[in-house]
Structures are given as structure tokens and as C-alpha cells.
Motif scaffolding. Sequence first.
Motif, PDB file in Angstrom:
ATOM      1  N   ALA A  37       0.824  -1.209   0.000  1.00  0.00           N
ATOM      2  CA  ALA A  37       0.000   0.000   0.000  1.00  0.00           C
ATOM      3  C   ALA A  37       0.859   1.259   0.000  1.00  0.00           C
ATOM      4  N   GLU A  38       1.956   1.248   0.751  1.00  0.00           N
ATOM      5  CA  GLU A  38       2.822   2.426   0.814  1.00  0.00           C
ATOM      6  C   GLU A  38       3.521   2.668  -0.517  1.00  0.00           C
ATOM      7  N   LEU A  39       3.966   1.620  -1.171  1.00  0.00           N
ATOM      8  CA  LEU A  39       4.602   1.790  -2.479  1.00  0.00           C
ATOM      9  C   LEU A  39       3.586   2.254  -3.522  1.00  0.00           C
ATOM     10  N   LYS A  40       2.359   1.779  -3.430  1.00  0.00           N
ATOM     11  CA  LYS A  40       1.309   2.239  -4.334  1.00  0.00           C
ATOM     12  C   LYS A  40       1.082   3.744  -4.149  1.00  0.00           C
ATOM     13  N   LYS A  41       1.048   4.184  -2.915  1.00  0.00           N
ATOM     14  CA  LYS A  41       0.796   5.599  -2.619  1.00  0.00           C
ATOM     15  C   LYS A  41       1.944   6.487  -3.087  1.00  0.00           C
TER      16      LYS A  41
END
Length: 392
Positions: free
Chosen positions: A261-265
Motif C-alpha cells: 500500500a505504501e509503495l502504491k501511494k
Amino acid sequence: MKNTGVVARGIVTPIFRQGDDIINMIYESLMSAANDGDFEIAEGDIVGVTEAVVGRVQGNYATLEQISNDVRTKFGGGTLGIVFPILSRNRFSSVLQGIAGGCDKLIIQLSYPQDEVGNKLVELQTCDEKGVDPTHDSFTEKEFRDIFGMETVHKFTGVDYIEYYKEIGGSCEIVFSNDPRHILKYSKNVLCCDIHTRRRTQKLIQNAGADKCLCLDDILCKSVDGSGYSEYGLLGSNKATDDSVKLFPIDTDRFVHDLQAELKKRVGVTVEVMVYGDGCFKDPMGGIWELADPVVSPAFTSGLAGTPNELKIKYIADNDFADLSGQELTDNIRERIKSKKSNLVGNMASEGTTPRRIHDLVGSLCDLVSGSGDRGTPVVLVQNYFKNYASE
């Protein structure tokens, strides 16, 4: 990268410590590597993170005293038999010391001519030459020495594990048998120390009349006196210091989804994420099977589930398009790949493709890339893994 297949990069990171912001540190390390290497993080890439750094950041450790306390609580002291421990200084010596501290006398039953993961006590050919049948014959230590002498030094480590484990185990006795029920001649309380065969071993011993029979994943599966713990207990643990071990990490499913999720953001693409430990492959020279962890990957995101669904290009080329060549052959094979069925099980055109799970395959690749020593790359970026010959 039109003309490039799978690429796996070891990503150099800082040294992780307990309490570090591991997700941010991984992101920054990936960005630094991308800038240095002039590549981009792309949709469908895979980020593998070794279980060791996840466990270190979590502080998932236990002392040998805490191991001893859990063993004594669960078995009540007295005489304890352990069966089929692997021969390893890193993987089992500290665990053995902790177990020995939790009982009054220890009986160690070793398998032979090798342990579960292929570490040899003696050569199988030597057993043949001396008329020993490993599927049937059991021995005391004296009987074993009378037959094999001191031919028990490990080829790679130079350690005689019989003597080494006797020294660690203190008041212990060592016997040799590949029948797990043999241990019941010495103790009715048994701890199964094998990894992948532990449930069968446990059932055989229980059915043969053990008073209590547990496995390594029953020890430190919950915190003891403030220790770390793991759903795998002591399985997958490694020596940390002279008086402590690092356990397999916890909450890994949450970690992989948080990192995804953090890499997507921050990057704007969806990457697959996995935690990996030992790869599952066998050394052809020493015969050692590397998988001393209970699983290759304790957690992975959904895109890494399942098994490959691949056609064998050389089979198609030799059988279906044997009369074609050049661009015509290329075009026909690409069309065949694009139109392949979603499930090729039983299809001869997929014969010879690896029927292993994707996360086991990728985890093994990551383990080979990151190594186990001083490379300093506990994070691996795998690109183009889901690309095939027909990809645009």
C-alpha cells in the motif's frame, strides 16, 4: 525492456535495527537503487524482503533461558528425547542448548547417513560397504563408532556433529535410527525436531505410546517471560548471540500488505510483495537441501498465489511448428501463447514446466540473489517475472 526477460536486483539497504521504520527504509533504498541504475519501479514488479530483517526490526528474539523455561514447563523436566535434529551450528546449536537446559537428561536421536536437509554424517556408499541398512538398523553411539569410526566429520564445516552436540547437550546420550519410534526405548517424552516431516514423525511416536510428544513449533509459539514468539515456534530460528536466537517474524501478512500500500501511494504502481526465507533448492555437490526454514515465504500478496501456467516453447517448436522458421515461427508461437488455456494441467505442451508455487519459485530466486553473508542486499526487486514471449 522489450528484449529483456526476468531481472532480479539485490537492493543495498542500511543495517536494520529493532524499532526501525522498515517500510520507509525499503522505499528509500528502492528509490536510491532506481536512480543509480536508471530504471523505474513498474506495475507488477515484485519486492522480496528477507525474513531476517523483518524479525530484527520487530525485535523477535528469545534467550536460551526462555527456551529452557518453556521446555521444562511443557515436559516437566526429567528425561527428554529429541528426534531428527538437523546438523547445523547456526540453526540448531543454540536451540539444542536451550532444550538441554529444560530437562535433566537429554537423549538425542540422529538420523543417518544424513539429516533431513542433506547434511551427511557418513556416506551412503560407506553404509553399503559396511553392510549397514539405514532403513532398518539402529545403534547406540558406541555401536555407531565401532562401525564408522571417526568418518563423521562434516564435509563443508569440518565439524563432527556427534561430538559437538554431546558437548552442547551436557548430560546427554546420542543414538542413531531412522525409525522415530526408536526414541521411546529411552524416553516417553519426546520433542520432534525435524522440519518438513514433523507431523508424520509426531503421529508415529504418539501412536507408539508416547506420554507427550511435541514439535519445535510448539516451543515459543507464545511469549515466555517476555520473549519473542512465532506461529512456527523455534522452526526457522537462527543463532543471534551466544545466549539468544532470532525467531521467524510475526505479523508478516500485515507487513506485506502495508508495504504494498505504501509503495502504491508513493510510486503510483501496484507491486507484489513477499517475505522470504530459505529458498528450496538442492546443492548438487554436497547434497544439501537448503530449506531449513518451515516455509519459503510466510506471507505474500495475492498476485504471487498459484502456480505457473506455461507452455514449453521448445515442445511447440519441435512438434506443432517443425516446418516453420524465422519470423513465421516466432509469430505462430506467440499466438499460441496468447491463446493458451488458463489451466494447462495434463497438456503435453506444458510438460517439463516447473509445477511449483509462484511464491516458492520467486522466494528461491530472491534467496539466491540476496545470499546469506555479506552482500548487504536483504531486499530484492524482481522485474518482468510475469512477462512471456508473447508480451508486447
